[in-house]
Scaffold this motif. Structure first.
Motif, PDB file in Angstrom:
ATOM      1  N   PHE A 168       0.805  -1.218   0.000  1.00 51.03           N
ATOM      2  CA  PHE A 168       0.000   0.000   0.000  1.00 51.03           C
ATOM      3  C   PHE A 168       0.845   1.278   0.000  1.00 51.03           C
ATOM      4  O   PHE A 168       0.304   2.371   0.060  1.00 51.03           O
ATOM      5  N   ASP A 169       2.168   1.133  -0.068  1.00 47.49           N
ATOM      6  CA  ASP A 169       3.038   2.298   0.031  1.00 47.49           C
ATOM      7  C   ASP A 169       3.495   2.747  -1.359  1.00 47.49           C
ATOM      8  O   ASP A 169       4.060   1.951  -2.127  1.00 47.49           O
ATOM      9  N   LYS A 170       3.298   4.023  -1.660  1.00 48.34           N
ATOM     10  CA  LYS A 170       3.645   4.564  -2.975  1.00 48.34           C
ATOM     11  C   LYS A 170       5.116   4.363  -3.296  1.00 48.34           C
ATOM     12  O   LYS A 170       5.480   3.963  -4.416  1.00 48.34           O
ATOM     13  N   HIS A 171       5.996   4.650  -2.334  1.00 48.22           N
ATOM     14  CA  HIS A 171       7.434   4.543  -2.584  1.00 48.22           C
ATOM     15  C   HIS A 171       7.841   3.106  -2.862  1.00 48.22           C
ATOM     16  O   HIS A 171       8.591   2.837  -3.811  1.00 48.22           O
ATOM     17  N   LEU A 172       7.350   2.159  -2.057  1.00 49.33           N
ATOM     18  CA  LEU A 172       7.709   0.763  -2.270  1.00 49.33           C
ATOM     19  C   LEU A 172       7.175   0.247  -3.597  1.00 49.33           C
ATOM     20  O   LEU A 172       7.856  -0.520  -4.299  1.00 49.33           O
ATOM     21  N   LEU A 173       5.983   0.661  -3.963  1.00 46.44           N
ATOM     22  CA  LEU A 173       5.441   0.255  -5.256  1.00 46.44           C
ATOM     23  C   LEU A 173       6.327   0.751  -6.390  1.00 46.44           C
ATOM     24  O   LEU A 173       6.620   0.024  -7.346  1.00 46.44           O
ATOM     25  N   GLU A 174       6.789   1.984  -6.270  1.00 44.71           N
ATOM     26  CA  GLU A 174       7.606   2.577  -7.326  1.00 44.71           C
ATOM     27  C   GLU A 174       8.961   1.899  -7.444  1.00 44.71           C
ATOM     28  O   GLU A 174       9.385   1.529  -8.555  1.00 44.71           O
ATOM     29  N   ILE A 175       9.660   1.713  -6.344  1.00 44.31           N
ATOM     30  CA  ILE A 175      11.018   1.173  -6.434  1.00 44.31           C
ATOM     31  C   ILE A 175      11.034  -0.317  -6.757  1.00 44.31           C
ATOM     32  O   ILE A 175      12.062  -0.858  -7.185  1.00 44.31           O
ATOM     33  N   ASP A 201       9.234  -3.255   9.067  1.00 40.37           N
ATOM     34  CA  ASP A 201       8.204  -3.715  10.000  1.00 40.37           C
ATOM     35  C   ASP A 201       7.032  -2.742  10.037  1.00 40.37           C
ATOM     36  O   ASP A 201       5.868  -3.152  10.035  1.00 40.37           O
ATOM     37  N   GLU A 202       7.344  -1.451  10.085  1.00 38.40           N
ATOM     38  CA  GLU A 202       6.289  -0.439  10.155  1.00 38.40           C
ATOM     39  C   GLU A 202       5.393  -0.502   8.927  1.00 38.40           C
ATOM     40  O   GLU A 202       4.155  -0.462   9.031  1.00 38.40           O
ATOM     41  N   ASN A 203       6.021  -0.596   7.744  1.00 41.33           N
ATOM     42  CA  ASN A 203       5.231  -0.667   6.519  1.00 41.33           C
ATOM     43  C   ASN A 203       4.389  -1.940   6.480  1.00 41.33           C
ATOM     44  O   ASN A 203       3.223  -1.909   6.078  1.00 41.33           O
ATOM     45  N   TRP A 204       4.983  -3.059   6.900  1.00 39.28           N
ATOM     46  CA  TRP A 204       4.245  -4.321   6.857  1.00 39.28           C
ATOM     47  C   TRP A 204       3.009  -4.277   7.768  1.00 39.28           C
ATOM     48  O   TRP A 204       1.933  -4.744   7.384  1.00 39.28           O
ATOM     49  N   GLN A 205       3.159  -3.703   8.951  1.00 40.14           N
ATOM     50  CA  GLN A 205       2.014  -3.595   9.854  1.00 40.14           C
ATOM     51  C   GLN A 205       0.924  -2.716   9.232  1.00 40.14           C
ATOM     52  O   GLN A 205      -0.269  -2.986   9.400  1.00 40.14           O
ATOM     53  N   ARG A 206       1.326  -1.696   8.505  1.00 41.15           N
ATOM     54  CA  ARG A 206       0.346  -0.848   7.823  1.00 41.15           C
ATOM     55  C   ARG A 206      -0.371  -1.634   6.730  1.00 41.15           C
ATOM     56  O   ARG A 206      -1.590  -1.490   6.543  1.00 41.15           O
ATOM     57  N   ASN A 207       0.369  -2.477   6.001  1.00 46.58           N
ATOM     58  CA  ASN A 207      -0.263  -3.321   4.987  1.00 46.58           C
ATOM     59  C   ASN A 207      -1.326  -4.220   5.603  1.00 46.58           C
ATOM     60  O   ASN A 207      -2.416  -4.384   5.041  1.00 46.58           O
ATOM     61  N   ILE A 208      -1.001  -4.822   6.734  1.00 49.03           N
ATOM     62  CA  ILE A 208      -1.968  -5.698   7.406  1.00 49.03           C
ATOM     63  C   ILE A 208      -3.205  -4.906   7.814  1.00 49.03           C
ATOM     64  O   ILE A 208      -4.344  -5.328   7.576  1.00 49.03           O
ATOM     65  N   ALA A 209      -2.992  -3.754   8.423  1.00 46.93           N
ATOM     66  CA  ALA A 209      -4.110  -2.945   8.901  1.00 46.93           C
ATOM     67  C   ALA A 209      -5.004  -2.494   7.742  1.00 46.93           C
ATOM     68  O   ALA A 209      -6.241  -2.531   7.837  1.00 46.93           O
ATOM     69  N   LYS A 210      -4.382  -2.045   6.638  1.00 43.99           N
ATOM     70  CA  LYS A 210      -5.152  -1.597   5.488  1.00 43.99           C
ATOM     71  C   LYS A 210      -5.967  -2.756   4.894  1.00 43.99           C
ATOM     72  O   LYS A 210      -7.129  -2.582   4.491  1.00 43.99           O
ATOM     73  N   THR A 211      -5.359  -3.922   4.831  1.00 45.95           N
ATOM     74  CA  THR A 211      -6.052  -5.082   4.279  1.00 45.95           C
ATOM     75  C   THR A 211      -7.275  -5.435   5.126  1.00 45.95           C
ATOM     76  O   THR A 211      -8.368  -5.671   4.588  1.00 45.95           O
ATOM     77  N   ILE A 212      -7.100  -5.457   6.430  1.00 40.85           N
ATOM     78  CA  ILE A 212      -8.229  -5.773   7.316  1.00 40.85           C
ATOM     79  C   ILE A 212      -9.305  -4.698   7.224  1.00 40.85           C
ATOM     80  O   ILE A 212     -10.505  -4.995   7.264  1.00 40.85           O
ATOM     81  N   GLU A 213      -8.882  -3.462   7.050  1.00 39.11           N
ATOM     82  CA  GLU A 213      -9.845  -2.370   6.882  1.00 39.11           C
ATOM     83  C   GLU A 213     -10.705  -2.586   5.633  1.00 39.11           C
ATOM     84  O   GLU A 213     -11.914  -2.307   5.631  1.00 39.11           O
TER      85      GLU A 213
END
Length: 444
Positions: free
Chosen positions: A177-184, A222-234
């Motif tokens: 869900f992160d713009k920077h990670l998607l881009e790189i 770790d921070e980004n991964w936890q955000r991915n989990i939270a967004k998915t559950i949302e």
């Protein structure tokens, strides 16, 4: 039978190095040979067993851009005429199959549009393709029509058309869900496109929406991964598929590693990736999901299935259409020619575009179903006894006993059940069930 002790395979590895990790089929693809393609004609002359499911797969190899971790056969440079020509040839390929004794008059139970990016196609291209396929092999009895999609290619109008074509399972390649990670990592879409596409898909009312994630992309934290989990559950998708990043040799990441003379990929190590998937599964379970395989969690296991996977892993027939597609008929594995030019040239000659094949032995077919079904986290003794006349925990007594001794397997009635820690590294465990001739061989 002769077995292989696999305790040394279970030692947790650290670095992610290049090569195939996930076991997608058996025997390994490197044993499929060009000289065996004649066996396909024999398989097509063999009438099907009663009630054996048939599936169709159509490979759409076109993408807006190539992801740095992608190892599939994809193209980013084809124009509209080339795409139309390819789709027309795919229909011609299906026509060649549709009149054979093996396929004639059968109705597919499942259909899968994979890629590449099926949603790269325009609505007229999709409509023409689906209409043409259904004329050749009607799928009005199909229980699942699955369709892969890249969020940035989706509009409400296109999703409406996809749903109207009968698609029941829409799989969104979110990955992160992160713009920077998607881009790189070379993804074409961005975060805002994910939200828009998911909202459109819910409005169109697909029976099943799946979200794909990848644990261990370049610069994952770790921070980004936890955000991915939270967004998915949302989002509350019907199912979530989580892959642990691997770096096969035909990826741009590997090409960079080779140029820089590096052995270790610039992604998370295996311990970290397994921990991240474990954290995601735990959070999803707390949100009401059920883990149904090494990669999948579903919100309602009674309602949400994945027939393409489950029936294929139980020996169903599958016709793969398009460049580099894989098929399975009557115990014969085969793959189409692996590039656009050779595939199209064969089809223009009016012959099946076969590249390599392998006719499996009875023992190989049992092993194939066993190792693939282990990826679901459990196997049924009764299933293998009824289908093959084999008591699996006696036939493979050594590896199963070793798994129990290592605390990686439990017996629960009819089921042999992998523990969560075993499930997270099941692809390592599977090698313990390979026949001796297939051990330590190149997988692909």
């Amino acid at each position: 039978m002769q077995t292989h002790s696999f305790a040394h395979l279970l030692a947790d590895s650290d670095d992610t190095t290049a090569g195939n990790y996930f076991v997608a089929n058996y025997p390994p693809f490197s044993f499929w040979k060009k000289e065996h393609v004649g066996d396909v004609a024999k398989a097509l002359e063999h009438p099907p067993e009663s009630e054996l499911p048939l599936g169709l797969y159509f490979h759409i190899p076109f993408c807006r851009k190539r992801c740095h971790f992608c190892y599939f056969r994809v193209y980013t440079d084809k124009n509209a005429d080339e795409i139309k020509g390819y789709l027309d040839l795919g229909l011609q390929e299906l026509a060649l199959y549709a009149h054979t004794p093996r396929i004639a008059n059968r109705k597919p139970k499942f259909v899968y549009f994979g890629g590449g990016t099926p949603s790269f196609l325009s609505v007229p291209q999709l409509t023409s393709l689906v209409t043409g396929m259904q004329k050749l092999l009607p799928w009005d009895d199909a229980e699942e029509i699955a369709f892969e999609a890249e969020p940035g290619t989706l509009t409400e109008a296109k999703l409406t058309a996809i749903r109207s074509l009968g698609v029941t399972r829409l799989s969104l390649g979110v990955e992160n869900f992160d713009k920077h990670l998607l881009e790189i990592n070379g993804r074409a879409h961005r975060e805002d496109e994910i939200y828009r596409a998911y909202d459109f898909a819910r409005k169109v009312d697909f029976p099943q929406i799946n979200i794909d994630l990848i644990a261990g992309m370049i610069e994952e934290t770790d921070e980004n991964w936890q955000r991915n989990i939270a967004k998915t559950i949302e989002f509350q998708p019907d199912s979530v598929t989580i892959y642990q990043m691997e770096i096969p040799h035909n990826t741009t990441i590997y090409e960079q590693m080779k140029a820089e003379k590096k052995l270790v990929a610039p992604v998370a190590d295996w311990l970290t990736k397994r921990r991240w998937v474990a954290e995601a599964f735990t959070a999803l379970e707390a949100a009401g999901y059920t883990v149904t395989s090494a990669t999948t969690a579903v919100r309602n296991p009674e309602k949400t299935k994945f027939l393409y996977r489950d029936l294929l892993w139980q020996g169903a027939d599958l016709i793969g259409l398009g460049v580099a597609s894989f098929s399975h008929l009557a115990g014969v594995h085969f793959q189409n020619l692996p590039d656009f030019e050779t595939y199209t040239a064969a089809m223009k000659r009016g012959v099946l575009p076969l590249g390599r094949a392998l006719t499996t032995t009875a023992e190989e077919r049992i092993v194939r179903e066993l190792i693939l079904q282990l990826k679901l986290g459990k196997v049924s003794r009764r299933y293998f006894q009824d289908k093959f006349g084999v008591t699996i925990d006696e036939h493979w007594a050594e590896p199963f006993e070793e798994l129990i001794r290592l605390g990686l397997l439990n017996q629960e009635g009819d089921w042999l059940v992998l523990t969560r820690s075993a499930l997270l590294k099941v692809d390592l465990i599977l090698h313990g069930f390979f026949l001796p001739q297939h051990l330590n061989a190149r997988y692909s």
